[in-house]
Motif scaffolding. Structure first.
Motif, PDB file in Angstrom:
ATOM      1  N   GLY A  12       0.824  -1.199   0.000  1.00  0.00           N
ATOM      2  CA  GLY A  12       0.000   0.000   0.000  1.00  0.00           C
ATOM      3  C   GLY A  12       0.863   1.256   0.000  1.00  0.00           C
ATOM      4  O   GLY A  12       1.999   1.257  -0.480  1.00  0.00           O
ATOM      5  N   ASP A  13       0.327   2.344   0.541  1.00  0.00           N
ATOM      6  CA  ASP A  13       1.059   3.604   0.582  1.00  0.00           C
ATOM      7  C   ASP A  13       2.102   3.553   1.694  1.00  0.00           C
ATOM      8  O   ASP A  13       1.757   3.423   2.873  1.00  0.00           O
ATOM      9  N   GLY A  16       1.811   5.577   4.915  1.00  0.00           N
ATOM     10  CA  GLY A  16       0.737   5.266   5.844  1.00  0.00           C
ATOM     11  C   GLY A  16       1.093   4.125   6.780  1.00  0.00           C
ATOM     12  O   GLY A  16       2.270   3.813   7.002  1.00  0.00           O
ATOM     13  N   GLY A  18       0.443   0.927   6.361  1.00  0.00           N
ATOM     14  CA  GLY A  18       0.587  -0.373   5.713  1.00  0.00           C
ATOM     15  C   GLY A  18       1.811  -1.160   6.151  1.00  0.00           C
ATOM     16  O   GLY A  18       1.702  -2.322   6.582  1.00  0.00           O
ATOM     17  N   ALA A 100       2.394   2.437  -4.666  1.00  0.00           N
ATOM     18  CA  ALA A 100       1.263   1.607  -4.244  1.00  0.00           C
ATOM     19  C   ALA A 100       0.583   0.954  -5.445  1.00  0.00           C
ATOM     20  O   ALA A 100       0.181  -0.218  -5.391  1.00  0.00           O
ATOM     21  N   PRO A 123      -3.675  -0.535   2.850  1.00  0.00           N
ATOM     22  CA  PRO A 123      -4.382   0.622   2.278  1.00  0.00           C
ATOM     23  C   PRO A 123      -3.498   1.537   1.443  1.00  0.00           C
ATOM     24  O   PRO A 123      -2.307   1.705   1.716  1.00  0.00           O
ATOM     25  N   LEU A 124      -4.117   2.110   0.408  1.00  0.00           N
ATOM     26  CA  LEU A 124      -3.476   3.175  -0.358  1.00  0.00           C
ATOM     27  C   LEU A 124      -4.206   4.489  -0.092  1.00  0.00           C
ATOM     28  O   LEU A 124      -5.295   4.509   0.482  1.00  0.00           O
ATOM     29  N   ASN A 125      -3.591   5.584  -0.491  1.00  0.00           N
ATOM     30  CA  ASN A 125      -4.185   6.910  -0.329  1.00  0.00           C
ATOM     31  C   ASN A 125      -4.616   7.417  -1.694  1.00  0.00           C
ATOM     32  O   ASN A 125      -3.799   7.501  -2.611  1.00  0.00           O
ATOM     33  N   THR A 302      -5.211   4.786   5.142  1.00  0.00           N
ATOM     34  CA  THR A 302      -3.786   4.846   5.433  1.00  0.00           C
ATOM     35  C   THR A 302      -3.483   5.425   6.809  1.00  0.00           C
ATOM     36  O   THR A 302      -2.344   5.326   7.277  1.00  0.00           O
ATOM     37  N   ALA A 307       0.492   7.275  11.358  1.00  0.00           N
ATOM     38  CA  ALA A 307       1.547   6.549  10.634  1.00  0.00           C
ATOM     39  C   ALA A 307       2.920   6.882  11.210  1.00  0.00           C
ATOM     40  O   ALA A 307       3.218   8.036  11.538  1.00  0.00           O
TER      41      ALA A 307
END
Length: 331
Positions: A12-13, A16, A18, A100, A123-125, A302, A307
């Protein structure tokens, strides 16, 4: 189970949570007893987060999947080496958004080549994704395009509730326009097929109304239930699918958690997401149904606000891995 499924976990991002939830989840030995997990992402980022967590786990860089050992205590990372070492946590970054996308693209390639049995996504942003040059509403739409899938839907699963969506990441006015008898019928069929594959003998499916009280015989709205929902429900019933509705959304989710129904067909994003998230962000899993590959995901974002602080909760990712194991081919 004749073999342990091989699961790709996309990072993912990287700005974040992830990387953090991946390290925490893969520190659970029971996961390695049920599947062969590896990460598609960035070794340097995982190492940085490992130091924040003061984790004893090892990170092993691999360049091809055959190099993975899938041994508890070592995270195999198929390293695409896309992130700068000084990438800040908690900020929208075009490089992280592009990365991502590239992680997911690589996972789909492996799935198409039959090298893996499922994909689990951190998760991605969306803003970072767009700044990185990939204009998609989210994971679901990327997966559909890259697998050339026409009929798909987002399903959210929590311990006491499953919800599948007719529309997802569009505004409410646009969502109403996109709800058609054909689309509603397709989603009912996808719900039935998905639950049957998961072992439900004759799934009980309920369709949410669009308007308050499901229109209450024309009292609310402009006949959307009769125009858009009823024809789809009747067509599905004629094929032997056990489907109910349209029923009012203000009571149907309670009835589903009570056990009256196996899955709820929600008409738009917040109608379906709200009830799932009330049950707890750590409990929900996002599953894309209709794809030629298994894909599950955490049902949270994210979390840029936390984070890099070492306090993210990995339980949703663990549940997403568990769902992927359950849905993966058994032979």
């Amino acid at each position: 189970m004749s073999k342990l499924p091989t699961l790709a976990i996309t990072m993912g991002d990287g700005a974040g949570v992830g990387p953090e939830i991946i390290i925490k989840a893969l520190s659970d030995q029971s996961i390695y007893e049920s599947c062969k997990p590896f990460v598609i992402g960035d070794t340097k980022r995982l190492e940085k987060v490992k130091s924040i967590l003061k984790s004893n786990i090892s990170i092993k860089t691999i360049k091809i999947l055959n190099e993975a050992k899938f041994e508890f205590g070592t995270i195999d990372c198929l390293d695409l080496d896309l992130l700068p070492e000084d990438l800040p946590f908690g900020e929208v970054n075009a490089i992280a958004g592009d990365a991502a996308f590239r992680y997911l693209e690589k996972a789909i390639q492996l799935a198409k080549n039959k090298e893996i049995d499922g994909v689990v996504t951190a998760p991605l942003n969306k803003e970072a994704l767009h700044k990185g040059g990939h204009i998609y509403p989210g994971h679901t739409e990327i997966l559909a395009e890259l697998t050339n899938t026409k009929d798909y839907a987002m399903m959210l699963s929590a311990p006491k509730l499953k919800v599948i969506h007719v529309t997802t990441h569009i505004g409410l006015i646009d969502a109403i326009k996109k709800i058609t008898p054909e689309r509603v019928y397709t989603v009912i069929k996808l719900a039935d097929q998905t639950l049957r594959k998961a072992g439900y003998g004759n799934p009980k499916i309920v369709v949410c109304g669009i308007n308050p009280h499901a229109g209450e015989n024309g009292l609310f709205g402009y006949g959307e239930e009769e125009e858009k929902l009823v024809p789809a429900i009747e067509k599905a019933k004629a094929e032997g699918i056990e489907v109910f509705g349209p029923l009012p959304a203000d009571t149907v989710f309670f009835r589903a958690t009570r056990g009256d129904f196996d899955i709820v067909v929600a008409q738009y994003h917040d109608q379906g997401h709200g009830p799932i998230k009330v049950l707890g962000l750590e409990a929900g899993v996002n599953i894309t149904v209709g794809l030629p590959i298994i894909r599950t995901s955490v049902d949270h974002g994210t979390a840029f606000d936390i984070a890099g602080k070492g306090i993210a909760d990995e339980l949703s990712l663990i549940e997403a891995i568990s769902q992927a194991i359950e849905l993966a081919p058994k032979e």
